[in-house]
Design an enzyme around this catalytic site. Structure first.
Site, PDB file in Angstrom:
ATOM      1  N   ASP A 121      39.637  50.010  21.966  1.00 17.90           N
ATOM      2  CA  ASP A 121      40.877  50.765  21.774  1.00 17.90           C
ATOM      3  C   ASP A 121      41.745  50.557  23.017  1.00 17.90           C
ATOM      4  O   ASP A 121      41.404  51.029  24.099  1.00 17.90           O
ATOM      5  CB  ASP A 121      40.597  52.263  21.607  1.00 17.90           C
ATOM      6  CG  ASP A 121      39.910  52.604  20.290  1.00 17.90           C
ATOM      7  OD1 ASP A 121      39.082  51.803  19.827  1.00 17.90           O
ATOM      8  OD2 ASP A 121      40.177  53.695  19.758  1.00 17.90           O
ATOM      9  N   LYS A 140      46.801  52.914  16.095  1.00 10.38           N
ATOM     10  CA  LYS A 140      46.317  54.268  16.390  1.00 10.38           C
ATOM     11  C   LYS A 140      47.458  55.081  16.985  1.00 10.38           C
ATOM     12  O   LYS A 140      48.271  54.559  17.750  1.00 10.38           O
ATOM     13  CB  LYS A 140      45.138  54.140  17.359  1.00 10.38           C
ATOM     14  CG  LYS A 140      44.576  55.429  17.926  1.00 10.38           C
ATOM     15  CD  LYS A 140      43.401  55.100  18.838  1.00 10.38           C
ATOM     16  CE  LYS A 140      42.941  56.303  19.655  1.00 10.38           C
ATOM     17  NZ  LYS A 140      41.803  55.963  20.546  1.00 10.38           N
ATOM     18  N   LYS A 162      44.443  54.730  12.469  1.00 14.90           N
ATOM     19  CA  LYS A 162      43.629  55.733  13.154  1.00 14.90           C
ATOM     20  C   LYS A 162      44.536  56.834  13.699  1.00 14.90           C
ATOM     21  O   LYS A 162      45.486  56.566  14.428  1.00 14.90           O
ATOM     22  CB  LYS A 162      42.825  55.112  14.299  1.00 14.90           C
ATOM     23  CG  LYS A 162      41.993  56.135  15.091  1.00 14.90           C
ATOM     24  CD  LYS A 162      41.109  55.462  16.134  1.00 14.90           C
ATOM     25  CE  LYS A 162      40.397  56.495  17.009  1.00 14.90           C
ATOM     26  NZ  LYS A 162      39.508  55.859  18.012  1.00 14.90           N
TER      27      LYS A 162
END
Length: 299
Positions: A145, A208, A244
């Site tokens: 991430d 995300k 996400k």
């Protein structure tokens, strides 16, 4: 022959999409969508799916080898304690704890995710970002991430944004890369749309919402814009990018709202943990409590 300005190439790519989005219009559409659709998704089956989509996260300054070991050990117990429940999607930690998770985790289907690349600000040397990512993968991470360089995006340096993501993705190779847009810092729906499209064009496997370290974190409006970007990009490229939500998701109702947005904008094909994730440390107990019908404090 006149050379093409690389910046024009990125602007031309964005020009193929509608990035002129009204914040007020997005807010109204999200309010209407959730009012009409969210309640129908407040079911046990949806909550079980959401549990299976969790990136169970511990990203605290007081994390230690011992605390991460205990955290991971609890994930090992889920299969035994809840045999009818699919386990979480991943455990998300700082890179220096990847090896601890790898050595402790006994559940094959649960991935190891690491934040990387100068998390949470993305403000460090590119060489450091690449080295940190490589070390995380070497230590056992399955997924990375990273934070999109927000400063470059806001300054209009689209080439710099894409170069960074492409370099980290090249380091990840076949491992999934989630690009954190830090939507609360982007300031507008238009900027969120641009960031989402640039991230996907640069190789992001997921986009995300937030790091959870800056306010505001995830919002339904940001999620809606990101899902619209995913839909538009998929229509042009055929690539299914995951979504996400992370950053301040503290209730089951909020998680159901994000599920509803993904379902209504992207459809059933995105409703699995290969394409939908919820990053949280608080939500697991709340989902388990709702599913079991009694207060549960496993985490």
């Amino acid at each position: 022959m006149e050379r093409t300005n690389p910046m024009n190439r990125y602007e031309a790519a964005l020009a193929g999409y509608n990035t002129r989005i009204s914040d007020e219009e997005v807010k109204a559409k999200v309010a209407e969508l959730l009012a009409l659709k969210a309640e129908a998704n407040n079911t046990a089956d949806v909550k079980k799916l959401l549990f299976n989509c969790l990136d169970l996260t511990t990203l605290k300054s007081e994390d230690s080898d011992e605390s991460v070991l205990k955290f991971t050990s609890k994930v090992n117990k889920i299969e035994e304690q809840y045999p009818d429940l699919k386990n979480v999607a991943a455990i998300c930690v700082y890179p220096n704890f990847a090896e601890v998770v790898k050595d402790t985790l006994e559940v094959e289907e649960v991935r190891i995710a690491c934040v990387s690349g100068g998390f949470p600000s993305s403000q460090t040397y590119m060489e450091v970002k690449i080295a940190e990512t490589a070390l995380a993968l070497q230590s056992g991470a399955d997924e990375i991430d990273m934070v999109l360089p927000v400063g470059k995006l806001l300054a209009g340096d689209y080439e710099g944004v894409c170069d960074e993501i492409e370099e980290i993705k090249a380091t990840c190779r076949d491992h999934k890369l989630k690009v954190i847009l830090e939507t609360g810092a982007l300031g507008s729906a238009a900027n969120i749309m641009k960031a989402a499209l640039l991230a996907m064009q640069s190789g992001a496997d997921f986009i995300k919402t937030s790091t959870g370290k800056q306010l505001p974190g995830a919002t339904p409006e940001a999620a809606y814009v990101m899902c619209q970007a995913i839909k538009a990009y998929h229509a042009r490229s055929g690539r299914k990018t995951g979504f996400k939500a992370a950053g301040g998701i503290n209730t089951v109702a909020e998680a159901v709202n994000y599920y509803t947005i993904v379902k209504e904008v992207l459809g059933e094909a995105w409703l699995d943990n290969d394409h939908l994730r919820i990053g949280t440390s608080r939500l697991a107990n709340l989902l388990l409590s709702d599913i079991e019908g009694k207060e549960t404090k496993l985490f």
